[in-house]
Design a protein around this motif. Sequence first.
Motif, PDB file in Angstrom:
ATOM      1  N   ILE A  58      47.736  41.080  54.514  1.00  0.00           N
ATOM      2  CA  ILE A  58      48.524  41.932  53.625  1.00  0.00           C
ATOM      3  C   ILE A  58      48.854  41.173  52.349  1.00  0.00           C
ATOM      4  CG2 ILE A  58      50.811  42.974  53.322  1.00  0.00           C
ATOM      5  CD1 ILE A  58      50.669  43.802  56.290  1.00  0.00           C
ATOM      6  N   ALA A  59      49.231  39.912  52.489  1.00  0.00           N
ATOM      7  CA  ALA A  59      49.615  39.115  51.323  1.00  0.00           C
ATOM      8  C   ALA A  59      48.460  38.953  50.346  1.00  0.00           C
ATOM      9  CB  ALA A  59      50.135  37.748  51.766  1.00  0.00           C
ATOM     10  N   TYR A  60      47.295  38.568  50.827  1.00  0.00           N
ATOM     11  CA  TYR A  60      46.224  38.383  49.851  1.00  0.00           C
ATOM     12  C   TYR A  60      45.616  39.697  49.405  1.00  0.00           C
ATOM     13  CZ  TYR A  60      42.370  38.060  53.366  1.00  0.00           C
ATOM     14  OH  TYR A  60      41.458  38.283  54.354  1.00  0.00           O
ATOM     15  N   SER A  61      45.765  40.760  50.157  1.00  0.00           N
ATOM     16  CA  SER A  61      45.342  42.074  49.665  1.00  0.00           C
ATOM     17  C   SER A  61      46.234  42.523  48.512  1.00  0.00           C
ATOM     18  CB  SER A  61      45.378  43.107  50.791  1.00  0.00           C
ATOM     19  OG  SER A  61      44.414  42.806  51.771  1.00  0.00           O
ATOM     20  N   ILE A  62      47.529  42.227  48.607  1.00  0.00           N
ATOM     21  CA  ILE A  62      48.445  42.548  47.502  1.00  0.00           C
ATOM     22  C   ILE A  62      48.069  41.744  46.265  1.00  0.00           C
ATOM     23  CG2 ILE A  62      50.841  42.324  46.725  1.00  0.00           C
ATOM     24  CD1 ILE A  62      51.672  43.124  49.595  1.00  0.00           C
ATOM     25  N   VAL A  63      47.678  40.496  46.449  1.00  0.00           N
ATOM     26  CA  VAL A  63      47.223  39.679  45.312  1.00  0.00           C
ATOM     27  C   VAL A  63      45.969  40.298  44.703  1.00  0.00           C
ATOM     28  CG1 VAL A  63      46.251  37.429  44.671  1.00  0.00           C
ATOM     29  CG2 VAL A  63      48.275  37.541  46.121  1.00  0.00           C
ATOM     30  N   PHE A  64      45.044  40.759  45.537  1.00  0.00           N
ATOM     31  CA  PHE A  64      43.832  41.397  45.026  1.00  0.00           C
ATOM     32  C   PHE A  64      44.159  42.640  44.215  1.00  0.00           C
ATOM     33  CE2 PHE A  64      41.141  39.701  48.785  1.00  0.00           C
ATOM     34  CZ  PHE A  64      41.058  38.463  48.171  1.00  0.00           C
ATOM     35  N   THR A  66      47.112  43.374  42.727  1.00  0.00           N
ATOM     36  CA  THR A  66      47.953  43.060  41.571  1.00  0.00           C
ATOM     37  C   THR A  66      47.184  42.382  40.444  1.00  0.00           C
ATOM     38  OG1 THR A  66      49.799  42.781  43.098  1.00  0.00           O
ATOM     39  CG2 THR A  66      50.092  41.926  40.878  1.00  0.00           C
ATOM     40  N   TYR A  67      46.356  41.395  40.782  1.00  0.00           N
ATOM     41  CA  TYR A  67      45.718  40.592  39.749  1.00  0.00           C
ATOM     42  C   TYR A  67      44.280  40.968  39.451  1.00  0.00           C
ATOM     43  CZ  TYR A  67      49.853  37.717  40.024  1.00  0.00           C
ATOM     44  OH  TYR A  67      51.143  37.290  39.994  1.00  0.00           O
ATOM     45  N   GLY A  68      43.709  41.888  40.185  1.00  0.00           N
ATOM     46  CA  GLY A  68      42.363  42.345  39.886  1.00  0.00           C
ATOM     47  C   GLY A  68      41.294  41.288  40.103  1.00  0.00           C
ATOM     48  N   VAL A  69      41.488  40.410  41.051  1.00  0.00           N
ATOM     49  CA  VAL A  69      40.518  39.359  41.343  1.00  0.00           C
ATOM     50  C   VAL A  69      39.215  39.963  41.864  1.00  0.00           C
ATOM     51  CG1 VAL A  69      40.108  37.281  42.722  1.00  0.00           C
ATOM     52  CG2 VAL A  69      42.394  37.767  41.862  1.00  0.00           C
ATOM     53  N   VAL A  70      39.354  40.994  42.642  1.00  0.00           N
ATOM     54  CA  VAL A  70      38.212  41.739  43.166  1.00  0.00           C
ATOM     55  C   VAL A  70      38.452  43.204  42.813  1.00  0.00           C
ATOM     56  CG1 VAL A  70      37.796  40.118  45.060  1.00  0.00           C
ATOM     57  CG2 VAL A  70      39.290  42.049  45.431  1.00  0.00           C
ATOM     58  N   PRO A  71      37.456  44.066  42.997  1.00  0.00           N
ATOM     59  CA  PRO A  71      37.708  45.481  42.738  1.00  0.00           C
ATOM     60  C   PRO A  71      38.920  45.992  43.528  1.00  0.00           C
ATOM     61  CG  PRO A  71      35.368  45.120  43.014  1.00  0.00           C
ATOM     62  CD  PRO A  71      36.046  43.820  43.329  1.00  0.00           C
ATOM     63  N   GLU A  72      39.694  46.822  42.878  1.00  0.00           N
ATOM     64  CA  GLU A  72      40.961  47.277  43.451  1.00  0.00           C
ATOM     65  C   GLU A  72      40.784  47.997  44.790  1.00  0.00           C
ATOM     66  OE1 GLU A  72      44.578  50.093  41.980  1.00  0.00           O
ATOM     67  OE2 GLU A  72      43.493  48.973  40.453  1.00  0.00           O
ATOM     68  N   LEU A  79      44.608  46.208  52.584  1.00  0.00           N
ATOM     69  CA  LEU A  79      46.015  46.484  52.856  1.00  0.00           C
ATOM     70  C   LEU A  79      46.162  47.495  53.994  1.00  0.00           C
ATOM     71  CD1 LEU A  79      48.889  45.855  51.804  1.00  0.00           C
ATOM     72  CD2 LEU A  79      48.674  47.891  50.397  1.00  0.00           C
ATOM     73  N   VAL A  80      45.417  48.573  53.918  1.00  0.00           N
ATOM     74  CA  VAL A  80      45.481  49.599  54.971  1.00  0.00           C
ATOM     75  C   VAL A  80      44.987  49.041  56.309  1.00  0.00           C
ATOM     76  CG1 VAL A  80      44.510  51.815  55.713  1.00  0.00           C
ATOM     77  CG2 VAL A  80      45.317  51.528  53.368  1.00  0.00           C
ATOM     78  N   ALA A  81      43.864  48.313  56.273  1.00  0.00           N
ATOM     79  CA  ALA A  81      43.300  47.761  57.509  1.00  0.00           C
ATOM     80  C   ALA A  81      44.259  46.775  58.164  1.00  0.00           C
ATOM     81  CB  ALA A  81      41.964  47.075  57.206  1.00  0.00           C
ATOM     82  N   SER A  82      44.887  45.929  57.367  1.00  0.00           N
ATOM     83  CA  SER A  82      45.780  44.926  57.950  1.00  0.00           C
ATOM     84  C   SER A  82      47.067  45.550  58.488  1.00  0.00           C
ATOM     85  CB  SER A  82      46.092  43.829  56.941  1.00  0.00           C
ATOM     86  OG  SER A  82      46.712  44.363  55.798  1.00  0.00           O
TER      87      SER A  82
END
Length: 128
Positions: A58-64, A66-72, A79-82
């Motif tokens: 969940i934490a690194y999905s939120i980072v993804f 928020t910061y657009g490191v990977v496609p949203e 996030l949903v899966a976790s």
Amino acid sequence: MIQIYYKKNYWRFLNIARRYPGTSNTEKNALIDAGRSILKTKSSSFSFAQILFSIGTIAYSIVFITYGVVPEIFGWFGLVASIIYGFGNGIILLKPNFPVLAYFGGLLIFLFEAILGGWLLFSSLIIL
């Protein structure tokens, strides 16, 4: 510390197995119950560890997201899966005979990790 715990359980299983053939039916039932309690403890520990894993996801999905490191969409899918996986493992802690949601969440986590890993590998080749 954790290795000592599992080695201790291994030796308990081995001792139960050695005593099993030469015991009566009532003693066999007691040995079976002892083995089941060892396995139940291991299963509960695993479910708790998977809840912690889902919190990290969940934490690194939120980072993804928020910061657009990977496609949203990857971040939202993670996030949903976790959340589903963590909730499913929480249910397993309360009702061990209902693992369906955790299995489904585990499949979603597997797909998320595979898609994310593939995207990270192939997107790094495009940048080079």
